[in-house]
Design an enzyme around this catalytic site. Structure first.
Site, short mmCIF file in Angstrom:
data_model
loop_
_atom_site.label_atom_id
_atom_site.label_comp_id
_atom_site.label_asym_id
_atom_site.label_seq_id
_atom_site.Cartn_x
_atom_site.Cartn_y
_atom_site.Cartn_z
N SER A 1 0.82 -1.22 0.09
CA SER A 1 -0.03 0.11 -0.12
C SER A 1 0.75 1.24 0.00
CB SER A 1 -0.94 0.01 1.16
OG SER A 1 -1.35 1.17 1.47
N HIS B 1 -1.54 -1.42 -4.28
CA HIS B 1 -2.61 -1.16 -3.63
C HIS B 1 -2.63 0.52 -3.30
CE1 HIS B 1 -6.09 -1.99 -0.60
NE2 HIS B 1 -5.37 -1.08 -0.03
N ASP C 1 -4.73 3.62 -1.72
CA ASP C 1 -5.78 3.95 -1.00
C ASP C 1 -6.49 5.36 -1.29
OD1 ASP C 1 -5.91 1.54 0.98
OD2 ASP C 1 -3.84 2.33 1.28
N MET D 1 -9.19 8.22 -0.09
CA MET D 1 -9.82 8.47 1.04
C MET D 1 -10.38 10.09 0.61
SD MET D 1 -7.54 7.28 4.00
CE MET D 1 -6.64 5.68 3.99
N HIS E 1 -8.56 0.91 -3.61
CA HIS E 1 -9.35 0.82 -2.52
C HIS E 1 -10.26 1.98 -2.16
CE1 HIS E 1 -9.45 -0.27 2.30
NE2 HIS E 1 -10.82 -0.23 1.62
N MET F 1 -12.36 4.37 -0.12
CA MET F 1 -12.74 4.56 1.30
C MET F 1 -13.50 6.02 1.02
SD MET F 1 -9.63 3.22 3.37
CE MET F 1 -8.51 3.09 1.80
N MET G 1 -11.13 -5.72 6.35
CA MET G 1 -10.29 -4.85 6.80
C MET G 1 -9.87 -5.22 8.19
SD MET G 1 -9.91 -2.03 4.85
CE MET G 1 -9.02 -1.17 6.20
N ASP H 1 -6.34 -6.43 4.97
CA ASP H 1 -5.85 -5.24 4.77
C ASP H 1 -5.82 -4.36 6.13
OD1 ASP H 1 -4.97 -2.55 4.03
OD2 ASP H 1 -6.69 -2.03 2.73
#
Ligand code: DX5
Ligand code: ZN
Length: 225
Positions: free
Chosen positions: A12, A37, A39, A41, A70, A72, A141, A179
């Protein structure tokens, strides 16, 4: 003992040095990373803001690794397809943030990527029941989403085992991703419990030598595959 499963290590980049992002990615490529990966957000679904389309697009143009976005973010369905167009080959959305899960999963697949559903630590597996036939992977998660470097929540192990059983019993072609808080201590246990895609941020990019850290994580899974 898990057999016949391919274990993918997915660093990540959240814990990477963004000023040196290109070199950081090259290091994990040399270390044998399988997936990158990323992330995303939004400061709404989670209390942190990270990166979006322009950065993901630049990364996708610079690496051969599949990119796992991913999301979020709230209203993930509004943006999921755009992440595929920006270069993501896997896109996961949180079940807690997406009331129209089926539609969103279909839009991700329709755009040509693998579609995943992510579950927070306190979200029951039951929330997945009707969606499972439409997903390519489930992201379990093992920390509350929002930040790298948090401590692994051990109840994730039993959740992985139960999810593995459900997928196997229903003979579904669904992979399991884990994760949050993964390190050399617990990677063997999550693989033994059924995880196949292993995300690690701080354990890789927080190490003095990310390439070596990645190799060591993979070595620690070997006895389980
Ligand atoms: C947390 C993110 C994770 C995070 C993992 O919300 O989804 O991908 O980067 O970082 P570590 O491995 O440090 O827990
Ligand atoms: Zn993540």
């Amino acid at each position: 003992m898990v057999s016949g499963k391919t274990i993918d290590i997915a660093p990540s980049i959240l814990s990477a040095d963004f000023f040196r992002l290109g070199q950081e990615i090259e290091a994990v490529e040399r270390g044998g990373a399988n997936i990158l990966h990323v992330d995303v957000m939004d400061g709404h679904f989670v209390p942190n803001i990270t990166i979006g389309f322009p950065v993901l697009k630049s990364i996708a143009q610079a690496t051969q690794l599949p990119i796992d976005a991913h999301l979020m973010i709230s209203e993930a369905g509004r943006y999921a397809e755009q992440f595929v167009r920006a270069g993501a080959t896997m896109v996961s959305v949180h079940v807690e943030a997406e009331p129209h899960l089926h539609r969103t999963l279909m839009s991700i697949k329709g755009a040509g990527a693998l579609a995943g559903v992510a579950l927070n630590p306190a979200t029951p597996l039951g929330h997945l029941e009707e969606a499972l036939p439409f997903v390519d992977y489930v992201l379990v998660m093992s920390v509350n989403p929002g930040f790298g470097g948090q401590q692994f929540i051990p109840t994730a192990i039993d959740k992985l085992r139960r999810l593995r059983r459900i997928i196997d019993e229903r003979r579904l072609n669904v992979r399991i991703e884990i994760d949050g808080g993964i390190d050399l201590e617990n990677i063997g246990a999550v693989v033994a419990a059924g995880a196949e895609i292993i995300v690690a941020g701080s354990a890789i990019f927080g190490a003095s030598d990310p390439e070596l850290a990645l190799r060591e994580l993979r070595d620690a899974t070997v006895q389980w595959v």
